[in-house]
Scaffold this motif. Structure first.
Motif, PDB file in Angstrom:
ATOM      1  N   VAL A   1     -19.065  14.712  41.638  1.00 57.52           N
ATOM      2  CA  VAL A   1     -17.754  15.294  41.854  1.00 57.52           C
ATOM      3  C   VAL A   1     -16.852  15.036  40.650  1.00 57.52           C
ATOM      4  CG1 VAL A   1     -16.519  13.386  43.006  1.00 57.52           C
ATOM      5  CG2 VAL A   1     -16.050  15.736  43.671  1.00 57.52           C
ATOM      6  N   LEU A   2     -17.014  13.889  39.996  1.00 57.84           N
ATOM      7  CA  LEU A   2     -16.239  13.620  38.788  1.00 57.84           C
ATOM      8  C   LEU A   2     -16.671  14.523  37.635  1.00 57.84           C
ATOM      9  CD1 LEU A   2     -16.027   9.709  38.900  1.00 57.84           C
ATOM     10  CD2 LEU A   2     -14.183  11.358  39.320  1.00 57.84           C
ATOM     11  N   ARG A   3     -17.935  14.946  37.638  1.00 59.07           N
ATOM     12  CA  ARG A   3     -18.410  15.871  36.611  1.00 59.07           C
ATOM     13  C   ARG A   3     -18.021  17.304  36.924  1.00 59.07           C
ATOM     14  NH1 ARG A   3     -19.338  16.635  32.903  1.00 59.07           N
ATOM     15  NH2 ARG A   3     -21.433  16.966  32.163  1.00 59.07           N
TER      16      ARG A   3
ATOM     17  N   ARG B   1      -3.540  10.416  26.217  1.00 56.09           N
ATOM     18  CA  ARG B   1      -4.529   9.356  26.372  1.00 56.09           C
ATOM     19  C   ARG B   1      -5.441   9.649  27.572  1.00 56.09           C
ATOM     20  NH1 ARG B   1      -3.232   2.927  25.602  1.00 56.09           N
ATOM     21  NH2 ARG B   1      -5.384   2.182  25.794  1.00 56.09           N
ATOM     22  N   ALA B   2      -4.865  10.193  28.635  1.00 57.17           N
ATOM     23  CA  ALA B   2      -5.677  10.577  29.792  1.00 57.17           C
ATOM     24  C   ALA B   2      -6.658  11.672  29.404  1.00 57.17           C
ATOM     25  CB  ALA B   2      -4.771  11.060  30.934  1.00 57.17           C
ATOM     26  N   GLU B   3      -6.184  12.637  28.645  1.00 54.94           N
ATOM     27  CA  GLU B   3      -7.059  13.733  28.219  1.00 54.94           C
ATOM     28  C   GLU B   3      -8.230  13.205  27.396  1.00 54.94           C
ATOM     29  OE1 GLU B   3      -6.512  17.989  25.881  1.00 54.94           O
ATOM     30  OE2 GLU B   3      -5.493  16.198  25.137  1.00 54.94           O
ATOM     31  N   ALA B   4      -7.941  12.307  26.462  1.00 55.17           N
ATOM     32  CA  ALA B   4      -9.006  11.751  25.623  1.00 55.17           C
ATOM     33  C   ALA B   4     -10.005  10.958  26.468  1.00 55.17           C
ATOM     34  CB  ALA B   4      -8.395  10.865  24.544  1.00 55.17           C
ATOM     35  N   ALA B   5      -9.498  10.191  27.432  1.00 47.80           N
ATOM     36  CA  ALA B   5     -10.389   9.386  28.280  1.00 47.80           C
ATOM     37  C   ALA B   5     -11.290  10.277  29.130  1.00 47.80           C
ATOM     38  CB  ALA B   5      -9.561   8.459  29.163  1.00 47.80           C
ATOM     39  N   PHE B   6     -10.710  11.305  29.751  1.00 46.36           N
ATOM     40  CA  PHE B   6     -11.510  12.202  30.582  1.00 46.36           C
ATOM     41  C   PHE B   6     -12.549  12.942  29.744  1.00 46.36           C
ATOM     42  CE2 PHE B   6      -7.775  12.483  33.721  1.00 46.36           C
ATOM     43  CZ  PHE B   6      -8.351  11.543  34.559  1.00 46.36           C
ATOM     44  N   ALA B   7     -12.137  13.369  28.530  1.00 44.70           N
ATOM     45  CA  ALA B   7     -13.071  14.086  27.665  1.00 44.70           C
ATOM     46  C   ALA B   7     -14.234  13.182  27.267  1.00 44.70           C
ATOM     47  CB  ALA B   7     -12.346  14.605  26.430  1.00 44.70           C
ATOM     48  N   GLU B   8     -13.934  11.935  26.918  1.00 43.62           N
ATOM     49  CA  GLU B   8     -14.984  10.997  26.522  1.00 43.62           C
ATOM     50  C   GLU B   8     -15.919  10.700  27.684  1.00 43.62           C
ATOM     51  OE1 GLU B   8     -15.436   6.444  24.722  1.00 43.62           O
ATOM     52  OE2 GLU B   8     -13.454   7.354  24.963  1.00 43.62           O
ATOM     53  N   GLN B   9     -15.360  10.647  28.889  1.00 40.42           N
ATOM     54  CA  GLN B   9     -16.168  10.318  30.067  1.00 40.42           C
ATOM     55  C   GLN B   9     -16.908  11.532  30.621  1.00 40.42           C
ATOM     56  OE1 GLN B   9     -12.976   8.953  32.489  1.00 40.42           O
ATOM     57  NE2 GLN B   9     -12.574   7.153  31.221  1.00 40.42           N
ATOM     58  N   GLY B  10     -16.535  12.730  30.135  1.00 46.81           N
ATOM     59  CA  GLY B  10     -17.141  13.936  30.674  1.00 46.81           C
ATOM     60  C   GLY B  10     -16.653  14.275  32.061  1.00 46.81           C
ATOM     61  N   SER B  11     -15.403  13.924  32.382  1.00 46.73           N
ATOM     62  CA  SER B  11     -14.842  14.171  33.715  1.00 46.73           C
ATOM     63  C   SER B  11     -14.330  15.606  33.798  1.00 46.73           C
ATOM     64  CB  SER B  11     -13.704  13.185  34.007  1.00 46.73           C
ATOM     65  OG  SER B  11     -14.171  11.858  33.971  1.00 46.73           O
ATOM     66  N   ALA B  12     -15.273  16.544  33.942  1.00 48.03           N
ATOM     67  CA  ALA B  12     -14.908  17.957  33.945  1.00 48.03           C
ATOM     68  C   ALA B  12     -13.977  18.308  35.091  1.00 48.03           C
ATOM     69  CB  ALA B  12     -16.170  18.815  34.010  1.00 48.03           C
ATOM     70  N   GLY B  13     -14.088  17.612  36.215  1.00 49.80           N
ATOM     71  CA  GLY B  13     -13.247  17.919  37.355  1.00 49.80           C
ATOM     72  C   GLY B  13     -11.793  17.544  37.166  1.00 49.80           C
ATOM     73  N   GLU B  14     -11.517  16.601  36.268  1.00 48.47           N
ATOM     74  CA  GLU B  14     -10.147  16.124  36.096  1.00 48.47           C
ATOM     75  C   GLU B  14      -9.469  16.653  34.836  1.00 48.47           C
ATOM     76  OE1 GLU B  14     -10.079  11.740  37.998  1.00 48.47           O
ATOM     77  OE2 GLU B  14     -11.754  12.092  36.636  1.00 48.47           O
ATOM     78  N   LEU B  15     -10.252  17.206  33.920  1.00 47.24           N
ATOM     79  CA  LEU B  15      -9.682  17.645  32.652  1.00 47.24           C
ATOM     80  C   LEU B  15      -8.704  18.818  32.764  1.00 47.24           C
ATOM     81  CD1 LEU B  15     -12.438  17.295  29.917  1.00 47.24           C
ATOM     82  CD2 LEU B  15     -10.069  16.520  29.772  1.00 47.24           C
ATOM     83  N   PRO B  16      -9.011  19.882  33.532  1.00 53.98           N
ATOM     84  CA  PRO B  16      -8.103  21.038  33.494  1.00 53.98           C
ATOM     85  C   PRO B  16      -6.700  20.748  33.995  1.00 53.98           C
ATOM     86  CG  PRO B  16      -9.845  21.330  35.133  1.00 53.98           C
ATOM     87  CD  PRO B  16     -10.227  20.161  34.310  1.00 53.98           C
TER      88      PRO B  16
END
Length: 917
Positions: A107-109, A275-290
């Motif tokens: 779900v995080l992906r 900083r949140a955007e960079a963290a989500f991008a690094e983690q591959g959190s596709a569900g939270e990035l948009p």
């Protein structure tokens, strides 16, 4: 806000692959890095022994640890392998447990359907305690998808089972997640109960990482209740724990960004969301990035960075497309279009290019997006899109298209949320002006202002709503434009005050003391968030919009019944009302529109408009030179040549500012006392340096309304308090010398000058003198502070004082420096005092090195003791030091008198604030 992750509790001291794997799994949610190392060892031993069951547990431990650290690709890989290992050896319970954790990673992906299928399989494969854990995990996934009732049903079954089994890790996670559902439903007491229980479990069982999640969620709860300081403190504690564990969760920075945006700290909010955007991008959190990109687009546009706003909006569109979230995609498209519009025609939509083809295309696209937004339930953003389209059509001269756009927004003028009414009235005003009906345009703008007044207490209450409030000052600027075109000084004054109204009483960072109001505001914030996050169809949103209107009406009625109806209402004083208080003084109110500066003078009941011309850029340029020159002069160690150069710069800047701002008004000013109402960028002017102000009493106020309120406020006390802070040579001596001028005064120095001691002493005082270091925080003005013996005394501390002093002297460098936000709100120490009950404030407006202030301050207090009002006393003290050494001259010149200087209440009293009566 944080979600749940899976783990199984168990331990063994035997050094077998199974025991090592179980120990690693126990540690995975507590200390993920050591757990991963132990799991690798267990995995190696299990492979050597051919133990598929131990291999499943060790790989699950590695997957859970990776999940905690948001290494999502690794987590998915390991957890899929763990499930397959469990299946291959016939261990259904192990396979089901692995699928619990795998569902969370999926779900995080952004793979929501796969996640639901996976957790469904896990529920089939588990029983007993593991089944309760699987229900907890499914609840977390349903929460992520916004299916809160179903999530709550699962948790109602899971939590008692976890408690009976004595499973503190999973119970903590379940309670923490349920608290988020309660917050979304505005059940704050229930949320606090769950978080208190979860926090107790974390403390008792050493659950450090889970405790960090709880801290973060407590921060979200505090923010929803309106207590920004408490929210930021919780976030700070969560951040410290995450850092110690080597985990950085993008959700923490996203939560922080929303809170900071809510109090319009745009720069800091942007740093947090990036900083949140960079963290989500690094983690591959596709569900939270948009959604993170969408918030970044909002903040960047408010920050004036149109290119970044457009880029973030475009990326959000693509990512919502990838996830199939069409209803959010349309909101992202509006964000991108807004940025394109501002880039092409400016924030006022007034700089249309000669070739209007592209503008016409943008207007057409806005209409299509408005239809899509209405279909998906985003009623207020749809209204915004139509208003912007109509204004663009008006600028192009396409009146039939504009009339059609505004016809479709007309219904919102009379019903719906107050902000929607304001936007609709702006569209109507634009249409009427285009048809030559300026009287009707003014009437429409005033109706819009009344809607804003109804909504005043809730502006900024929700973060995503900032997206549709980019042009929230447009009503005032449109009215000001009409008034300047008509050349009517009284109308220019009125609309100028309307534009300053948001600065008069910025949204507090603390919950109101009125408990009923606090509850209603909390309900409104939660409801607005629910509206902003909803992905249901429009017919589902209509009851929420109706509820929003009801709450707004209740807030307005409550404030009127409580006798506070005028506190936040936009009620500019008339020229006659100001004249009654001004007596023989002259008020000069500066305005700026499109680079042109004008001033309204009010003298003896008459208002006049003075067009000063396109001098805004010249004034701003010289305002950058003044702090540099004063800073250099204040440093007594500079060489003779440097000092001479600084004096030349200072003299030229002061002369040019005087020529641009005051010399054209010389005949109106005469020798009168001066009350200055500056626009945003004139708040940093040290007025005593200007030739027209030398020796002249000058008072400065953010608005005429705030000045009149201060000038007519009755004094409440004659008690005097003098405070000395640490690290400032001569501070204690200065405080004692000031105290000696006022018999019976209180002096706090050394260990007595603590935050608690100062708060208790200054409440309700008549005069308070601070001889302390000051820090003006541009990055976060609400943390601007005075240094006391036990640390900084911030704006938040000032806001907690029930009865602020009548008259405050801040003998500290730059203590009167205010930060003007993107929304023209004035923040900082000075603004906070003036917005509460302090009538008069004397402080430096320019940041210079700490210099010897004692002689200047003592001269000021001696003049007060002779009966001189504050502005007269300050002018006399500054004149007395005009021939002093450069450092003292610079120090004296940097002081200004803010608020009520010598007219109204001060003049009628005829004595210093701190004198006995």
């Amino acid at each position: 806000m944080t979600g749940a992750v899976a783990t199984v509790v168990g331990s063994s001291d035997e050094a077998t692959p199974a025991a090592l794997a179980r120990q690693a799994l126990d540690l995975a949610t507590v200390t993920p890095e050591p757990a991963d190392a132990l799991a690798r060892r267990a995995e190696r031993l299990a492979n050597e022994a051919g133990d598929r069951a131990a291999l499943s547990v060790s790989r699950r431990a590695r997957g859970v640890a990776a999940l905690q650290l948001r290494r999502l690709d690794l987590a998915v890989q390991q957890l899929r392998s763990a499930a397959q290992d469990g299946d291959s050896c016939g261990a259904a319970e192990l396979a089901g447990a692995a699928r619990m954790s795998l569902a969370s990673a999926l779900v995080l992906r952004g793979h929501t359907e796969d996640a639901l299928q996976t957790i469904g399989r896990a529920l089939e494969q588990t029983s007993g305690l593991d089944h309760a854990r699987a229900r907890t995990q499914r609840a977390a996934i349903l929460q992520e998808l916004g299916r809160l009732p179903a999530a709550l049903d699962d948790l109602r079954i899971a939590i008692p089972a976890l408690r009976r089994a004595g499973d503190p890790q999973w119970e903590t996670r379940a309670l923490s997640n349920r608290s988020l559902i309660f917050i979304a439903r505005r059940q704050y007491a229930a949320a606090r109960t769950d978080l208190a229980r979860a926090q107790g479990l974390c403390t008792a069982h050493g659950l450090v990482l889970a405790g960090s999640y709880v801290e973060q969620n407590l921060g979200c709860l505090s923010a929803m209740c309106g207590d920004v300081p408490a929210a930021l403190a919780h976030f700070d504690r969560a951040e410290a724990a995450y850092t110690e564990l080597g985990a950085e969760l993008g959700s923490l920075w996203l939560d922080r960004a929303k809170v900071l945006l809510g109090v319009r700290l745009i720069g800091e909010a942007r740093a947090a969301v990036e900083r949140a955007e960079a963290a989500f991008a690094e983690q591959g959190s596709a569900g939270e990035l948009p959604e993170t990109r969408l918030l970044l687009s909002t903040i960047a546009l408010l920050d004036g960075d149109v290119a970044a706003a457009a880029a973030a909006g475009r990326r959000a569109i693509r990512e919502f497309d990838d996830l199939g979230r069409t209803e959010w995609r349309t909101l992202a498209e509006l964000a991108a279009l807004q940025a394109q519009v501002v880039a092409l025609v400016g924030p006022e939509l007034s700089d249309l290019p000669a070739d209007g083809t592209l503008v016409a295309r943008l207007a057409d696209r806005l209409r299509v997006v408005a239809d899509d937004l209405e279909r998906d339930g985003w009623s207020v953003p749809a209204l915004e899109a139509r208003v912007v389209a109509g204004r663009l059509a008006t600028g192009l001269g396409d009146i039939p298209a504009a009339r059609n756009d505004f016809r479709r927004t007309a219904a919102a003028r009379r019903s719906g949320p107050a902000e929607a009414r304001a936007r609709a009235w702006l569209g109507e005003a634009t249409l009427r002006e285009s048809q030559g009906n300026t009287r009707g345009a003014r009437s429409a703008l005033r109706a819009g202002i009344r809607a804003v007044a109804d909504y005043r207490r809730t502006l900024g209450a929700t973060e995503l709503r900032a997206h549709i409030s980019v042009h929230r000052g447009s009503l005032a600027r449109a009215g000001l434009r009409l008034a300047l075109a008509a050349g009517c000084p009284r109308d220019v004054h009125w609309w100028s005050e309307i534009g300053r109204a948001s600065a008069d009483r910025p949204r507090p960072a603390l919950p109101p003391r009125d408990a009923a109001l606090a509850r209603m505001l909390a309900d409104l914030r939660a409801l607005a968030t629910e509206l902003a996050e909803a992905s249901a169809a429009q017919h589902v949103l209509q009851p929420l919009l109706a509820q929003q209107v009801e709450i707004e009406q209740a807030i307005r009625d409550h404030c009127r019944e409580a006798g506070d109806g005028g506190r936040d209402a936009i009620t500019p004083p008339t020229v006659a009302e100001l004249t009654d208080v001004l007596a023989d003084a002259v008020m000069v109110e500066f305005v700026e529109l499109d680079g042109d500066v004008a001033a309204v003078t009010i003298v003896a009941g008459r208002a006049r408009l003075h067009r000063l011309g396109p001098v805004a850029s010249l004034v701003r340029r010289h305002l950058t030179h003044l702090p540099f020159a004063l800073n250099r002069l204040a440093r007594g160690t500079v060489r003779v040549g440097q000092r001479a150069a600084a004096e030349a710069v200072l003299e030229r800047a002061a002369l040019e500012l005087d020529r641009a701002l005051l010399m054209p008004l010389a005949r109106r000013l005469g020798g009168r006392e001066l009350v200055v109402v500056p626009n945003g960028w004139l708040h940093s002017v040290p007025w005593a340096l200007l030739p027209s102000c030398r020796g002249r009493p000058v008072s400065v106020s953010p608005s005429a309304a705030l000045w009149r309120s201060a000038a007519t406020r009755q004094p409440r006390s004659s008690r005097v308090v003098a405070i000395a802070g640490p690290g400032l040579p001569g501070a204690a001596r200065e405080a004692r010398a000031v105290g000696e001028l006022y018999p019976g005064s209180v002096v706090l120095a050394g260990a007595r000058a603590t935050a608690a001691g100062v708060s208790g002493a200054i409440g309700g005082a008549g005069l308070v003198h601070f001889a302390t270091h000051a820090t003006a925080r541009r990055d976060n003005p609400l943390f601007s502070s005075l240094q006391l013996s036990d640390g900084p005394f911030t704006v938040y501390d000032l806001e907690r004082i029930v009865d602020t002093p009548d008259h405050v002297v801040l003998a500290a460098c730059g203590a009167a420096v205010s930060y003007v936000t993107a929304g023209e709100e004035i923040l900082g120490l000075a603004a906070t005092l003036l917005n509460q009950q302090t009538a008069t404030l004397v402080a430096p407006v320019v940041v210079i090195p700490d210099a010897e202030t004692q002689s200047v301050m003592l001269a000021y207090h001696r003049e007060l003791g002779r009966g001189s009002p504050p502005s007269v006393a300050l002018a006399a003290a500054q004149e007395a030091h005009r021939g002093a050494d450069p450092a003292t001259r610079a120090c004296a010149a940097s002081f200004v008198c803010l608020g009520a200087g010598s007219t109204g209440r001060i003049a009628t009293r005829g004595s210093a604030v701190g004198s006995t009566r």
